[in-house]
Design a protein around this motif. Structure first.
Motif, PDB file in Angstrom:
ATOM      1  N   LYS A 157     -12.715  -3.789  -0.835  1.00  0.00           N
ATOM      2  CA  LYS A 157     -12.716  -4.769  -1.925  1.00  0.00           C
ATOM      3  C   LYS A 157     -11.407  -4.686  -2.700  1.00  0.00           C
ATOM      4  N   ALA A 158     -10.942  -3.450  -2.942  1.00  0.00           N
ATOM      5  CA  ALA A 158      -9.683  -3.272  -3.657  1.00  0.00           C
ATOM      6  C   ALA A 158      -8.505  -3.809  -2.849  1.00  0.00           C
ATOM      7  N   ARG A 159      -8.523  -3.596  -1.538  1.00  0.00           N
ATOM      8  CA  ARG A 159      -7.417  -4.082  -0.705  1.00  0.00           C
ATOM      9  C   ARG A 159      -7.353  -5.604  -0.735  1.00  0.00           C
ATOM     10  N   ARG A 160      -8.507  -6.251  -0.678  1.00  0.00           N
ATOM     11  CA  ARG A 160      -8.529  -7.716  -0.716  1.00  0.00           C
ATOM     12  C   ARG A 160      -8.075  -8.244  -2.072  1.00  0.00           C
ATOM     13  N   THR A 161      -8.421  -7.514  -3.128  1.00  0.00           N
ATOM     14  CA  THR A 161      -8.081  -7.977  -4.471  1.00  0.00           C
ATOM     15  C   THR A 161      -6.620  -7.738  -4.815  1.00  0.00           C
ATOM     16  N   PHE A 162      -6.100  -6.551  -4.480  1.00  0.00           N
ATOM     17  CA  PHE A 162      -4.781  -6.155  -4.966  1.00  0.00           C
ATOM     18  C   PHE A 162      -3.706  -6.134  -3.887  1.00  0.00           C
ATOM     19  N   GLY A 163      -4.106  -6.103  -2.633  1.00  0.00           N
ATOM     20  CA  GLY A 163      -3.134  -6.162  -1.560  1.00  0.00           C
ATOM     21  C   GLY A 163      -2.252  -4.941  -1.429  1.00  0.00           C
ATOM     22  N   CYS A 164      -2.679  -3.820  -1.991  1.00  0.00           N
ATOM     23  CA  CYS A 164      -1.879  -2.602  -1.901  1.00  0.00           C
ATOM     24  C   CYS A 164      -2.461  -1.678  -0.844  1.00  0.00           C
ATOM     25  N   ALA A 165      -1.772  -0.577  -0.580  1.00  0.00           N
ATOM     26  CA  ALA A 165      -2.274   0.410   0.373  1.00  0.00           C
ATOM     27  C   ALA A 165      -3.538   1.072  -0.165  1.00  0.00           C
ATOM     28  N   ILE A 166      -4.430   1.449   0.743  1.00  0.00           N
ATOM     29  CA  ILE A 166      -5.670   2.105   0.348  1.00  0.00           C
ATOM     30  C   ILE A 166      -5.836   3.399   1.138  1.00  0.00           C
ATOM     31  N   TYR A 167      -6.436   4.389   0.482  1.00  0.00           N
ATOM     32  CA  TYR A 167      -6.627   5.702   1.103  1.00  0.00           C
ATOM     33  C   TYR A 167      -7.963   6.268   0.660  1.00  0.00           C
ATOM     34  N   SER A 168      -8.615   6.982   1.566  1.00  0.00           N
ATOM     35  CA  SER A 168      -9.876   7.628   1.213  1.00  0.00           C
ATOM     36  C   SER A 168      -9.666   9.050   0.701  1.00  0.00           C
ATOM     37  N   ARG A 169      -8.471   9.610   0.937  1.00  0.00           N
ATOM     38  CA  ARG A 169      -8.171  10.969   0.471  1.00  0.00           C
ATOM     39  C   ARG A 169      -6.894  10.966  -0.366  1.00  0.00           C
ATOM     40  N   LEU A 170      -6.936  11.693  -1.483  1.00  0.00           N
ATOM     41  CA  LEU A 170      -5.790  11.766  -2.367  1.00  0.00           C
ATOM     42  C   LEU A 170      -4.585  12.370  -1.657  1.00  0.00           C
ATOM     43  N   GLU A 171      -4.807  13.406  -0.875  1.00  0.00           N
ATOM     44  CA  GLU A 171      -3.686  14.076  -0.198  1.00  0.00           C
ATOM     45  C   GLU A 171      -2.973  13.136   0.765  1.00  0.00           C
ATOM     46  N   ASP A 172      -3.729  12.276   1.436  1.00  0.00           N
ATOM     47  CA  ASP A 172      -3.107  11.318   2.358  1.00  0.00           C
ATOM     48  C   ASP A 172      -2.246  10.316   1.589  1.00  0.00           C
ATOM     49  N   ILE A 212      -0.738  10.811  -1.316  1.00  0.00           N
ATOM     50  CA  ILE A 212       0.458  11.481  -1.821  1.00  0.00           C
ATOM     51  C   ILE A 212       1.483  11.650  -0.705  1.00  0.00           C
ATOM     52  N   ALA A 213       1.017  12.045   0.476  1.00  0.00           N
ATOM     53  CA  ALA A 213       1.936  12.253   1.597  1.00  0.00           C
ATOM     54  C   ALA A 213       2.616  10.957   2.024  1.00  0.00           C
ATOM     55  N   ALA A 214       1.887   9.844   1.965  1.00  0.00           N
ATOM     56  CA  ALA A 214       2.428   8.581   2.457  1.00  0.00           C
ATOM     57  C   ALA A 214       3.199   7.805   1.399  1.00  0.00           C
ATOM     58  N   VAL A 215       2.769   7.880   0.150  1.00  0.00           N
ATOM     59  CA  VAL A 215       3.308   6.998  -0.887  1.00  0.00           C
ATOM     60  C   VAL A 215       4.060   7.758  -1.970  1.00  0.00           C
ATOM     61  N   ARG A 216       3.508   8.838  -2.422  1.00  0.00           N
ATOM     62  CA  ARG A 216       4.016   9.650  -3.539  1.00  0.00           C
ATOM     63  C   ARG A 216       4.490   8.792  -4.707  1.00  0.00           C
ATOM     64  N   PRO A 217       3.542   8.276  -5.494  1.00  0.00           N
ATOM     65  CA  PRO A 217       3.900   7.417  -6.624  1.00  0.00           C
ATOM     66  C   PRO A 217       4.540   8.212  -7.754  1.00  0.00           C
ATOM     67  N   ASP A 218       5.108   7.489  -8.708  1.00  0.00           N
ATOM     68  CA  ASP A 218       5.667   8.134  -9.894  1.00  0.00           C
ATOM     69  C   ASP A 218       4.569   8.544 -10.863  1.00  0.00           C
ATOM     70  N   ALA A 219       3.497   7.752 -10.914  1.00  0.00           N
ATOM     71  CA  ALA A 219       2.441   7.978 -11.893  1.00  0.00           C
ATOM     72  C   ALA A 219       1.111   7.542 -11.297  1.00  0.00           C
ATOM     73  N   ALA A 220       0.025   8.027 -11.903  1.00  0.00           N
ATOM     74  CA  ALA A 220      -1.306   7.667 -11.404  1.00  0.00           C
ATOM     75  C   ALA A 220      -2.305   7.675 -12.541  1.00  0.00           C
TER      76      ALA A 220
END
Length: 318
Positions: free
Chosen positions: A43-58, A60-68
């Motif tokens: 639902k979030a992917r359809r609404t916001f069009g951003c990457a989605i992950y089921s695990r926080l560690e995944d 961080i490894a793929a995206v590593r944002p500045d803030a959360a």
């Protein structure tokens, strides 16, 4: 002003609120949403069009944002926030930052050691009516707060950490005096592990008394705050969203004896969550000072957990 890449941890109701605001802010890119619930993620992917992950560690490894933003269940706040801070990511975590004080102190120390912004989502600090209250009240002798709802989304903690902590934070912001005595009672219904209603009374060294009532089994919703001092009494009604009604009662002398003059005003609360998130980002850009410090957050959590400890022997009602 550099663009900030932001992720939201939790795709439930509050997480979607955070994501919606981040997606609308200039200089901010919503890059990921994390949640173990696959249907919520889709639902979030359809609404916001951003990457989605089921695990926080995944994520961080793929995206590593500045803030959360951490908008996950309360019981997960500590471990998620700790993981993000260890990775060097600024964090806004919904209140409370942890369910006990030692874990909260660890997060505070970690954020300070890493030079990171850690902000706790005490949204009432961004209500215009609360800011007016803080500026106007000088010598309160009685505070009465009622925060009641017929139901609640949050079930992994009780009403003290979920609801009452809002009013605890407000009270400790206007009563500048040490606590001398605390009393509390409440009930856990239908076999629940956490309290469904709680009533507390807090005595301060300067003589002020605060009475707090929180419930998620009330027949009607109510969010009111009454603050009395010698020359005036203020009553705030937060339940008229997006407005807060403020009534100020003044004693007035007359030929027939004392009477009370009532002045009423209505304050439009223009999206306090947006103000809170904008403030978080401004602190990362070093263009704003904290509205409420981490020491204030710890102080509110200390009182909340003290109340919980005193309730541990409360009976469970069927």
């Amino acid at each position: 002003m550099n663009r900030l890449r932001v992720a939201v941890i939790g795709a439930g109701v509050m997480g979607r609120f955070h994501a919606t605001i981040y997606a609308s802010l200039p200089h901010t890119d919503l890059v990921a949403i994390v949640d173990p619930n696959r249907s919520q993620l889709e639902k979030a992917r359809r609404t916001f069009g951003c990457a989605i992950y089921s695990r926080l560690e995944d994520m961080i490894a793929a995206v590593r944002p500045d803030a959360a933003s951490v908008a996950a269940p309360t019981s997960a706040h500590y471990i998620l926030t700790r993981t993000l801070l260890h990775t060097g990511i600024h964090v806004l975590v919904e209140k409370p930052m942890a369910t006990n004080v030692p874990q909260a102190r660890e997060l505070v120390d970690l954020s300070r050691d890493r030079g990171l912004v850690l902000q706790v989502g005490h949204i009432t600090r961004f209500y215009q009516a609360v800011q007016l209250l803080n500026a106007q009240i000088k010598r309160p002798y009685l505070v009465e707060a009622r925060r009641l709802t017929p139901s609640a989304r949050i079930r992994d903690v009780g009403v003290i950490l979920d609801l009452m902590i809002h009013d605890i934070d407000i009270v400790l912001g206007i009563v500048e005096s040490p606590i001398t005595e605390v009393m509390v009672a409440g009930h856990m219904l239908n076999g629940n592990r956490h309290e469904d209603m709680a009533a507390a009374q807090v005595h301060f060294e300067n003589g002020c008394i605060a009475r707090l009532l929180a419930s998620r089994i009330a027949p009607d919703a109510e969010r009111t705050l009454v603050v009395a001092e010698p020359q005036q009494t203020l009553r705030l009604d937060f339940a008229k969203e997006p407005h807060t009604e403020i009534a100020t009662f003044h004693p007035v002398a007359s030929e027939n004896g004392n009477r009370v003059q009532v002045d009423r005003r209505v304050v439009f609360e223009e999206n306090p969550l947006r103000k809170e998130l904008e403030h978080f980002l401004a602190r990362i850009w070093q263009s704003a000072d904290p509205i409420g410090t981490l020491d204030h957050d710890l102080r509110s959590l200390e009182l909340a957990t003290l109340l919980m400890t005193k309730m541990q022997r409360q009976p469970v009602l069927g």
